[in-house]
Design a protein around this motif. Sequence first.
Motif, PDB file in Angstrom:
ATOM      1  N   SER A 296       0.731  -1.779   0.331  1.00 54.73           N
ATOM      2  CA  SER A 296       0.112  -0.299  -0.167  1.00 54.73           C
ATOM      3  C   SER A 296       0.852   1.333   0.231  1.00 54.73           C
ATOM      4  CB  SER A 296      -1.172  -0.063   1.468  1.00 54.73           C
ATOM      5  OG  SER A 296      -2.042  -0.898   1.317  1.00 54.73           O
ATOM      6  N   TYR A 297       2.108   1.293   0.638  1.00 56.82           N
ATOM      7  CA  TYR A 297       2.991   2.712   0.307  1.00 56.82           C
ATOM      8  C   TYR A 297       3.403   2.574  -0.546  1.00 56.82           C
ATOM      9  CZ  TYR A 297       7.699   3.859   0.906  1.00 56.82           C
ATOM     10  OH  TYR A 297       8.693   5.301   1.528  1.00 56.82           O
ATOM     11  N   ALA A 298       3.186   1.764  -1.813  1.00 57.86           N
ATOM     12  CA  ALA A 298       4.585   1.815  -2.709  1.00 57.86           C
ATOM     13  C   ALA A 298       3.907   2.574  -3.451  1.00 57.86           C
ATOM     14  CB  ALA A 298       4.236   0.459  -3.413  1.00 57.86           C
ATOM     15  N   THR A 299       2.027   1.302  -3.655  1.00 54.64           N
ATOM     16  CA  THR A 299       0.923   2.006  -4.822  1.00 54.64           C
ATOM     17  C   THR A 299       0.752   3.350  -4.341  1.00 54.64           C
ATOM     18  OG1 THR A 299       0.678   0.075  -4.458  1.00 54.64           O
ATOM     19  CG2 THR A 299      -0.894   1.074  -5.682  1.00 54.64           C
ATOM     20  N   HIS A 300       0.376   3.920  -2.805  1.00 59.07           N
ATOM     21  CA  HIS A 300      -0.077   5.639  -2.748  1.00 59.07           C
ATOM     22  C   HIS A 300       1.294   5.494  -3.312  1.00 59.07           C
ATOM     23  CE1 HIS A 300      -2.867   2.910   0.671  1.00 59.07           C
ATOM     24  NE2 HIS A 300      -3.252   3.616  -0.766  1.00 59.07           N
ATOM     25  N   LEU A 301       2.562   6.201  -2.712  1.00 52.59           N
ATOM     26  CA  LEU A 301       3.760   7.013  -3.516  1.00 52.59           C
ATOM     27  C   LEU A 301       3.743   7.373  -5.248  1.00 52.59           C
ATOM     28  CD1 LEU A 301       6.790   5.792  -1.858  1.00 52.59           C
ATOM     29  CD2 LEU A 301       5.657   7.708  -1.073  1.00 52.59           C
ATOM     30  N   LEU A 302       2.711   6.164  -5.504  1.00 54.60           N
ATOM     31  CA  LEU A 302       3.083   5.916  -6.897  1.00 54.60           C
ATOM     32  C   LEU A 302       1.976   6.914  -7.256  1.00 54.60           C
ATOM     33  CD1 LEU A 302       4.018   4.801  -9.675  1.00 54.60           C
ATOM     34  CD2 LEU A 302       2.804   3.110  -9.225  1.00 54.60           C
ATOM     35  N   GLU A 303       0.815   7.233  -6.222  1.00 52.37           N
ATOM     36  CA  GLU A 303      -0.676   7.736  -7.295  1.00 52.37           C
ATOM     37  C   GLU A 303       0.049   9.180  -6.444  1.00 52.37           C
ATOM     38  OE1 GLU A 303      -3.474   4.432  -6.690  1.00 52.37           O
ATOM     39  OE2 GLU A 303      -3.693   5.280  -4.932  1.00 52.37           O
ATOM     40  N   THR A 304       0.542   9.526  -5.533  1.00 56.57           N
ATOM     41  CA  THR A 304       1.224  10.760  -5.820  1.00 56.57           C
ATOM     42  C   THR A 304       1.840  11.358  -6.559  1.00 56.57           C
ATOM     43  OG1 THR A 304       2.302  10.243  -3.112  1.00 56.57           O
ATOM     44  CG2 THR A 304       0.215  10.703  -3.203  1.00 56.57           C
ATOM     45  N   GLY A 305       2.390  10.679  -7.569  1.00 50.23           N
ATOM     46  CA  GLY A 305       3.563  11.110  -8.115  1.00 50.23           C
ATOM     47  C   GLY A 305       4.646  10.976  -8.305  1.00 50.23           C
ATOM     48  N   THR A 306       5.252  10.229  -7.454  1.00 51.01           N
ATOM     49  CA  THR A 306       6.655   9.814  -7.136  1.00 51.01           C
ATOM     50  C   THR A 306       7.169   8.982  -8.180  1.00 51.01           C
ATOM     51  OG1 THR A 306       6.220   9.441  -4.245  1.00 51.01           O
ATOM     52  CG2 THR A 306       8.015   8.407  -5.364  1.00 51.01           C
ATOM     53  N   ASP A 307       8.289   9.498  -8.163  1.00 53.86           N
ATOM     54  CA  ASP A 307       9.157   8.918  -9.430  1.00 53.86           C
ATOM     55  C   ASP A 307       9.083   6.941  -9.342  1.00 53.86           C
ATOM     56  OD1 ASP A 307      11.041   7.853 -11.393  1.00 53.86           O
ATOM     57  OD2 ASP A 307      10.362   9.728 -12.259  1.00 53.86           O
ATOM     58  N   LEU A 308       8.926   5.798  -9.975  1.00 55.92           N
ATOM     59  CA  LEU A 308       8.983   4.671  -9.788  1.00 55.92           C
ATOM     60  C   LEU A 308      10.432   4.658  -9.969  1.00 55.92           C
ATOM     61  CD1 LEU A 308       7.001   2.446 -10.316  1.00 55.92           C
ATOM     62  CD2 LEU A 308       7.890   2.074 -12.425  1.00 55.92           C
ATOM     63  N   ARG A 309      11.499   5.124  -9.701  1.00 58.94           N
ATOM     64  CA  ARG A 309      13.120   5.211  -9.493  1.00 58.94           C
ATOM     65  C   ARG A 309      13.130   5.126  -8.016  1.00 58.94           C
ATOM     66  NH1 ARG A 309      15.624   8.922 -13.975  1.00 58.94           N
ATOM     67  NH2 ARG A 309      14.100   9.616 -13.085  1.00 58.94           N
ATOM     68  N   TYR A 310      12.091   6.059  -7.825  1.00 57.44           N
ATOM     69  CA  TYR A 310      12.915   6.762  -6.281  1.00 57.44           C
ATOM     70  C   TYR A 310      12.279   5.335  -5.405  1.00 57.44           C
ATOM     71  CZ  TYR A 310      14.269  11.135  -7.441  1.00 57.44           C
ATOM     72  OH  TYR A 310      14.991  11.956  -8.379  1.00 57.44           O
ATOM     73  N   ILE A 311      10.326   4.833  -5.911  1.00 55.43           N
ATOM     74  CA  ILE A 311       9.892   3.795  -5.375  1.00 55.43           C
ATOM     75  C   ILE A 311      10.903   2.315  -5.846  1.00 55.43           C
ATOM     76  CG2 ILE A 311       7.776   2.274  -4.949  1.00 55.43           C
ATOM     77  CD1 ILE A 311       6.557   4.721  -6.383  1.00 55.43           C
ATOM     78  N   GLN A 312      11.333   2.194  -6.413  1.00 54.60           N
ATOM     79  CA  GLN A 312      12.888   1.114  -6.320  1.00 54.60           C
ATOM     80  C   GLN A 312      13.683   1.379  -5.151  1.00 54.60           C
ATOM     81  OE1 GLN A 312      14.346   0.454 -10.147  1.00 54.60           O
ATOM     82  NE2 GLN A 312      15.790  -0.875  -9.519  1.00 54.60           N
ATOM     83  N   GLU A 313      13.900   2.606  -5.121  1.00 55.00           N
ATOM     84  CA  GLU A 313      14.971   3.007  -3.741  1.00 55.00           C
ATOM     85  C   GLU A 313      14.520   2.397  -2.386  1.00 55.00           C
ATOM     86  OE1 GLU A 313      18.692   3.148  -4.354  1.00 55.00           O
ATOM     87  OE2 GLU A 313      18.620   2.679  -6.141  1.00 55.00           O
ATOM     88  N   LEU A 314      13.595   3.156  -2.433  1.00 51.12           N
ATOM     89  CA  LEU A 314      12.766   3.224  -1.017  1.00 51.12           C
ATOM     90  C   LEU A 314      12.284   1.512  -1.057  1.00 51.12           C
ATOM     91  CD1 LEU A 314      10.811   6.180  -1.356  1.00 51.12           C
ATOM     92  CD2 LEU A 314      12.712   6.113   0.043  1.00 51.12           C
ATOM     93  N   LEU A 315      12.258   0.616  -1.657  1.00 49.43           N
ATOM     94  CA  LEU A 315      12.120  -0.646  -1.075  1.00 49.43           C
ATOM     95  C   LEU A 315      12.566  -1.533  -1.250  1.00 49.43           C
ATOM     96  CD1 LEU A 315       8.435  -0.896  -3.494  1.00 49.43           C
ATOM     97  CD2 LEU A 315       8.454  -0.198  -0.927  1.00 49.43           C
ATOM     98  N   GLY A 316      13.970  -1.126  -1.403  1.00 46.03           N
ATOM     99  CA  GLY A 316      15.153  -1.914  -2.356  1.00 46.03           C
ATOM    100  C   GLY A 316      15.044  -3.465  -2.649  1.00 46.03           C
ATOM    101  N   HIS A 317      14.265  -2.763  -4.172  1.00 41.75           N
ATOM    102  CA  HIS A 317      14.368  -3.587  -5.041  1.00 41.75           C
ATOM    103  C   HIS A 317      15.349  -3.870  -6.042  1.00 41.75           C
ATOM    104  CE1 HIS A 317       9.525  -3.865  -5.089  1.00 41.75           C
ATOM    105  NE2 HIS A 317      10.132  -4.600  -3.864  1.00 41.75           N
ATOM    106  N   ASN A 318      15.915  -5.164  -6.275  1.00 41.36           N
ATOM    107  CA  ASN A 318      17.342  -5.091  -7.420  1.00 41.36           C
ATOM    108  C   ASN A 318      16.877  -4.276  -9.037  1.00 41.36           C
ATOM    109  OD1 ASN A 318      19.233  -6.214  -5.462  1.00 41.36           O
ATOM    110  ND2 ASN A 318      18.413  -7.795  -5.349  1.00 41.36           N
ATOM    111  N   SER A 319      15.739  -4.799  -9.086  1.00 40.55           N
ATOM    112  CA  SER A 319      15.171  -4.538 -10.531  1.00 40.55           C
ATOM    113  C   SER A 319      13.980  -3.882 -10.630  1.00 40.55           C
ATOM    114  CB  SER A 319      14.711  -6.239 -11.020  1.00 40.55           C
ATOM    115  OG  SER A 319      14.181  -5.445 -12.210  1.00 40.55           O
ATOM    116  N   SER A 320      13.992  -3.341 -11.466  1.00 37.59           N
ATOM    117  CA  SER A 320      13.105  -2.079 -11.601  1.00 37.59           C
ATOM    118  C   SER A 320      11.571  -2.377 -11.910  1.00 37.59           C
ATOM    119  CB  SER A 320      12.968  -1.052 -12.699  1.00 37.59           C
ATOM    120  OG  SER A 320      13.562  -1.536 -14.358  1.00 37.59           O
ATOM    121  N   LYS A 321      11.254  -3.668 -12.856  1.00 41.51           N
ATOM    122  CA  LYS A 321      10.666  -4.900 -12.798  1.00 41.51           C
ATOM    123  C   LYS A 321       9.995  -5.554 -11.614  1.00 41.51           C
ATOM    124  CE  LYS A 321      12.411  -6.282 -17.474  1.00 41.51           C
ATOM    125  NZ  LYS A 321      13.128  -8.282 -18.287  1.00 41.51           N
ATOM    126  N   THR A 322      10.230  -5.032 -10.773  1.00 33.15           N
ATOM    127  CA  THR A 322       9.721  -5.632  -9.176  1.00 33.15           C
ATOM    128  C   THR A 322       9.120  -5.262  -8.887  1.00 33.15           C
ATOM    129  OG1 THR A 322      11.391  -7.299  -8.456  1.00 33.15           O
ATOM    130  CG2 THR A 322      10.265  -6.626  -7.191  1.00 33.15           C
TER     131      THR A 322
END
Length: 347
Positions: free
Chosen positions: A299-325
């Motif tokens: 929910s944290y990741a989705t709500h960030l995306l819905e408020t306009g946060t760039d997907l690359r920053y969300i990837q860093e915040l979640l600790g994902h290796n791949s942007s596909k995740t």
Amino acid sequence: MDWSAKVIKHYEEERIGIYFEKNAEILLRVKEFEDAKWSQSKQVWHIPDTEANRRYFGIPSKFDTIPSEEGIKSLEQYKLWMRSKRYSDNTITTYFNAVKVFLIYYKHKSIALIDNDDFVYFNNDYILKNNLSASYQNQITNAIKLFFNTIQNRVMDVDIIHRPKRAKVLPNVLSKEEVKKILETPINLKHRAMFSLIYSCGLRCGELLALKLSDIDSKRNIVLIKNAKGKKDRIAPLSPKILELLRSYFKLYKPATYLFEGRIKGTPYDSRTLQQILKLTIQKAGIDKPVTLHWLRHSYATHLLETGTDLRYIQELLGHNSSKTTEIYTHVSTKSLQQIRSPFDDL
């Protein structure tokens, strides 16, 4: 955890009895097991006698107890090799136990003589016959392949097994209103702080429980998440509201080492207990969904995306290796979908 378990007979059915002194925390954990029941006649809680439950309590398999001497030596070499490669403790335990099951199955056969055909037979006669999960099948396949490649120095062509396809399941996401209900429902300040920190920083449950007091940097307003999945450190922003909540929590509970500790000072809080607390919370909040702690991270990741946060920053915040995740959250975000006009409205 102060409990023990053994196989018992209950109305001619084999079950696993769980024994413990009266303890509310342990009782919550027992009730988490599927089909957990109380026996009035035997005065004991009992659960189904499955291979998974036997593995959980360290009860020997129905099929056998230990591998051959050769198998035991090979398993110890396997464990040492994984440790030398700095595999996580969870991975070492999982892979060790998976190969142990396989070597027990072929206890009376030299490991040097085990071949691909044996693995195919094991897959059909043990994994599929016992209706073990697809994830366990993939897990044990990976563990056996690594074992033969490293310890036996030969290739086991486990890819001849038709592995189950991983279901492409979308992450479960709560609305902001539902998240607010979950965070406001607990009366206990510790539980409220734990749920709030998971959601506000997008933490995995294990990451939350591994946090130490020194990982909260109140001057820089960040949380340092050390040795997370993939052995990576990362940081997450700490909102002023969360910092205020954590200060109130600290004054009341005064943790010694870990940010959130169990009944014994200096030990981390138990993950299964926290999940059970969440179940009770969603019931009180009137949310009719099988919410898990990981839903808060989704929910944290989705709500960030819905408020306009760039997907690359969300990837860093979640600790994902791949942007596909991380991209999977684009499939559950409703922001763009809500702007689509249905042709039904034009009829």
